[in-house]
Design an enzyme around this catalytic site. Structure first.
Site, PDB file in Angstrom:
ATOM      1  N   SER A 483       0.893  -1.341  -0.210  1.00 41.00           N
ATOM      2  CA  SER A 483      -0.236   0.034  -0.378  1.00 41.00           C
ATOM      3  C   SER A 483       1.084   1.383  -0.365  1.00 41.00           C
ATOM      4  O   SER A 483       0.509   2.093  -0.371  1.00 41.00           O
ATOM      5  CB  SER A 483      -0.517  -0.478   1.173  1.00 41.00           C
ATOM      6  OG  SER A 483      -0.171   0.161   2.775  1.00 41.00           O
ATOM      7  N   ASP A 484       2.014   1.598   0.325  1.00 48.97           N
ATOM      8  CA  ASP A 484       2.234   2.509   1.425  1.00 48.97           C
ATOM      9  C   ASP A 484       3.986   2.395  -0.177  1.00 48.97           C
ATOM     10  O   ASP A 484       3.704   3.955  -0.592  1.00 48.97           O
ATOM     11  CB  ASP A 484       3.508   2.733   1.785  1.00 48.97           C
ATOM     12  CG  ASP A 484       4.391   1.289   2.107  1.00 48.97           C
ATOM     13  OD1 ASP A 484       3.996   0.240   1.743  1.00 48.97           O
ATOM     14  OD2 ASP A 484       5.364   1.552   3.310  1.00 48.97           O
ATOM     15  N   CYS A 485       4.038   1.341  -0.962  1.00 51.59           N
ATOM     16  CA  CYS A 485       4.773   1.917  -1.801  1.00 51.59           C
ATOM     17  C   CYS A 485       3.855   2.222  -3.314  1.00 51.59           C
ATOM     18  O   CYS A 485       4.473   3.189  -4.764  1.00 51.59           O
ATOM     19  CB  CYS A 485       5.783   0.159  -2.549  1.00 51.59           C
ATOM     20  SG  CYS A 485       6.724  -0.111  -0.891  1.00 51.59           S
ATOM     21  N   GLU A 488       3.353   5.474  -2.280  1.00 46.86           N
ATOM     22  CA  GLU A 488       4.106   7.168  -2.632  1.00 46.86           C
ATOM     23  C   GLU A 488       4.607   6.805  -3.952  1.00 46.86           C
ATOM     24  O   GLU A 488       4.960   8.093  -4.944  1.00 46.86           O
ATOM     25  CB  GLU A 488       5.578   6.465  -2.644  1.00 46.86           C
ATOM     26  CG  GLU A 488       4.869   6.676  -0.888  1.00 46.86           C
ATOM     27  CD  GLU A 488       5.704   7.695  -0.495  1.00 46.86           C
ATOM     28  OE1 GLU A 488       5.531   8.675  -1.169  1.00 46.86           O
ATOM     29  OE2 GLU A 488       4.929   7.969   0.745  1.00 46.86           O
TER      30      GLU A 488
END
Length: 757
Positions: A483-485, A488
């Protein structure tokens, strides 16, 4: 001399790619590469690390830096900046510091647009690979002499003064990693009293002084059983039959955290097979060297619950030990006798079906190193001459990294993650006219690294989530959404879509942006938080089944403040540019994410960081997320409390420094001697800037910025200090890129948002 190859698939017929190997980074030894001066520089860097290894334990990625700067013909021409104690910071000074750092960072970009960097530091990753290749007979083919030399260099450099090895390069010695490191040295050719500075003798003494290897934790006794230095009778059961239970049962592995699932999947196969490698003379010697009593006299049933106190981070409850005892006494004997043995046979076949599915959909990279090594060995056990095993061999180089401290095995690469941060730091520098080619290549890398399709066939029945539209932590071939990758990567592509195409390239198609948003929305939980890889929601009591003594919170997926913030920022920016796409869903997601962030704040105003050290990291992310949603110091109590935490923990020199022990103890602990860490100082400064501190009292910002500017080195980079990454609370990760990214990013935002003379 060693050389890093970029986006190179080589000539191996057993390797394949979805995007022509964009993002792949593999080291090779070339005896003709490098000038005499460059080789002398490498040797000097190695010796310097060796001399200072107990002061700074993480490498500075100098081998890649030497290569990159040579290929770019980079020479720093912008004069260095120093701000005196009684001087004010000027706009001109910050501009010089920013330009110096930006051009240096740009020079470290690879030809395919990503920023190669180390993502390692955990010490239990390489020995299992060496053990597997020794067992299968492929050690010398995969790791020729120059490789073995560098593996040993790394082990010597990271041996603690007491003779042991920690779970990570800054950790206190553990039975797990000391035993694995000792065995690794012996397999690589060192004698029982060999190794640099008597490394083997010191390591063996550490082990025997603590009762011998019967006190190794569960992951260790599994590997030692495979090698033949332990007995499977001393291992708590890992029943393969779990994989053929009805999927609606809570204890079905479908509900497990994906990284745990992909470790225990092949581990349960090897356990079910009771696989033991060839008993060679070396194995017989290791049995004598590592146990405190004759091997054939050990009562294996009595050692199943033993664990050295140095390794016991997650103690087992009595109910857990009773559970394992019940399985050992009743279930295991029953399941190995006919006709119930048919169930085991069926379970083992089911496991191999899952392993092959995972391997194919990750291009044999797997979700991470620990799972890959186990899956590779399981494929060899199933068919030593089969293509599955050969495809695994072809992807071993994807995990290897080399620096001045030697050769190490990464948990997984961080290509996409690092590249996204590098791009955002350079965008903050506000010198687009000087960074055009860098942005063009970075944008191209992100577009080519997005996952374009979901896993094959009926992926839900294989316990996979959707991944179309995601970005992975490493490269596109890995295939595992994060999710964070994803957030970003999406943020960078959205930012580039607002810039001239002749500078940054054509913007990403809208439908691909929609796919990324779909991934994010699918990973938000009911409490508003975002999980990392798969939807959270499994019952908390499953953690009672955690068989690991080393790691806590390992069984199920959770929500994280960092993932929530990254997703929140991406969705806010997406909503601004595409206001009509899934409008209500996105608005609800933003509202719920903000609520989650506020709900998870600690009483002291901080947030626990799950992927960085620790409360400074979590607080930086939380403040960024709240700011994106319009929360400020004036209208949000959570922001005011967070600012109070950061100001209270600022050091006398203007910086911040937090010990990795905070992650283990879940309590803020400053670095010893109240030292400052430049990466953490960058995080704190960025958090304060986005909170609106400049309008309240800019003095703390000036103090932090002065420290960062004065710490910049002659080449434009920043010095390597303490480790700043973490995984599952107890495994610290060295992000080699961070030292040059976050200090620069913080100075750039300071220059943009703080009025200066």
């Amino acid at each position: 001399m060693w050389r890093l190859n970029i986006a190179d698939g080589g000539n191996d017929p057993y390797i394949f790619s979805t995007n022509n190997f964009v993002g792949r980074q593999t080291w090779e030894f070339d005896p003709d590469y490098g000038t005499p001066e460059e080789r002398a520089k490498v040797e000097a860097d190695r010796e310097n690390f060796r001399k200072n290894r107990f002061k700074v334990k993480a490498s500075s990625d100098l081998l890649w830096q030497i290569q990159a700067l040579k290929e770019k013909n980079f020479k720093q021409t912008i004069p260095q900046v120093k701000v005196g104690d009684d001087e004010e910071i000027t706009h001109e000074a910050t501009t010089r510091a920013v330009r110096r750092g930006a051009h240096f960072l740009s020079a470290l970009q690879a030809s395919d647009g990503h920023w190669p960097a180390e993502n390692a530091g955990v010490l239990f990753l390489f020995p299992p690979m060496v053990i597997s290749l020794y067992v299968t007979g492929h050690l010398n083919a995969v790791f020729p002499a120059e490789y073995r030399k560098e593996i040993l260099r790394y082990l010597y450099n990271h041996q603690n003064e007491d003779g042991g090895w920690g779970l990570h390069i800054e950790g206190n010695s553990t039975m797990f990693c000391t035993t694995l490191s000792y065995i690794c040295m012996r397999i690589l050719g060192e004698g029982p009293d060999g190794g640099e500075d008597n490394a083997c003798a010191k390591g063996r003494k550490w082990i025997l002084d603590r009762g011998g290897v019967t006190f190794i934790p569960s992951w260790g006794n599994a590997w030692l059983s495979i090698l033949g230095v332990f007995d499977w009778a001393g291992v708590n059961p890992m029943l393969p039959e779990l994989w053929i239970l009805p999927s609606f049962l809570p204890i079905h592995p479908e509900n497990f955290f994906c990284h745990s699932r992909m470790v225990y999947l092949p581990m349960s196969y090897l356990y079910g097979k009771r696989f033991v490698g060839p008993i060679t003379p070396l194995i017989l010697q290791l049995r004598e060297e590592l146990h405190t009593q004759p091997y054939h006299e050990i009562n294996w049933k009595k050692v199943r619950h033993l664990c050295a106190k140095e390794d016991l981070y997650n103690p087992h409850y009595l109910i857990q030990e009773l559970f394992w005892d019940s399985l050992h006494i009743f279930a295991e004997p029953l399941l190995t006798c006919w006709p119930f043995s048919k169930l085991r046979e069926r379970a083992l076949q089911k496991i191999m079906k899952h392993i092959h599915y995972e391997d194919e959909n990750s291009r044999y990279i797997a979700i991470g190193n620990t799972g890959k090594v186990m899956c590779m060995l399981a494929c060899w056990v199933e068919d030593p001459e089969g293509d599955y095993f050969r495809k695994h061999l072809a992807r071993i180089p994807d995990y290897i990294w080399i620096a001045e401290d030697g050769m190490k095995m990464q948990g997984f690469g961080s290509q996409t993650w690092d590249t996204s941060f590098n791009i955002q730091a350079l965008l903050a520098c506000d010198i687009t006219d000087e960074m055009g080619p860098t942005f063009m290549k970075g944008h191209d890398f992100l577009k080519k690294s997005q996952v374009r399709d979901n896993p094959s066939e009926d992926f839900k029945s294989m316990f996979h989530h959707i991944c179309k539209g995601a970005w992975t932590f490493s490269d596109g071939d890995n295939g595992w959404q994060a999710s964070d990758c994803t957030a970003e990567g999406l943020k960078c592509c959205l930012l580039f879509s607002m810039m001239p195409p002749d500078i940054v390239g054509e913007k990403m198609e809208a439908n691909r942006l929609y796919d990324a948003v779909n991934i994010l929305l699918s990973l938000q939980s009911k409490n508003g938080g975002f999980s990392a890889w798969e939807p959270a929601g499994a019952p908390q009591w499953l953690e009672l089944l955690n068989p690991s003594e080393l790691f806590a919170d390992l069984v199920i997926e959770y929500e994280y403040v960092e993932c929530t913030t990254s997703a929140l920022q991406a969705l806010v920016l997406f909503k601004k540019l595409y206001p009509n796409h899934r409008k209500q869903e996105i608005e609800d997601a933003i509202t719920n994410a903000v609520q989650y962030i506020e709900d998870t704040q600690m009483p002291d105003g901080s947030w626990y960081g799950n992927w960085g050290v620790c409360f400074i990291y979590g607080t930086y992310f939380a403040l960024e997320g709240l700011a994106a949603a319009g929360r400020t110091y004036d209208n949000c109590l959570a922001v005011r409390k967070a600012v109070g935490f950061l100001l209270k923990s600022q050091q006398d020199d203007g910086g911040w420094g937090e010990s990795h022990i905070s992650c283990l103890n879940k309590k803020y602990i400053p670095l010893e001697g109240n030292r400052s860490n430049l990466v953490q100082t960058g995080w704190a400064l960025l958090g304060l800037i986005c909170s609106g501190q400049v309008g309240k009292d800019p003095t703390p910002l000036h103090r932090a910025a002065k420290l960062l500017i004065n710490s910049q080195m002659e080449d434009g980079g920043f010095p390597q200090q303490e480790i700043t990454g973490v995984y599952v609370k107890n495994a610290m990760l060295h992000y080699g890129a961070y030292r040059n990214v976050f200090p620069l990013w913080a100075i750039a935002e300071y220059r943009r948002q703080v009025p200066l003379p």
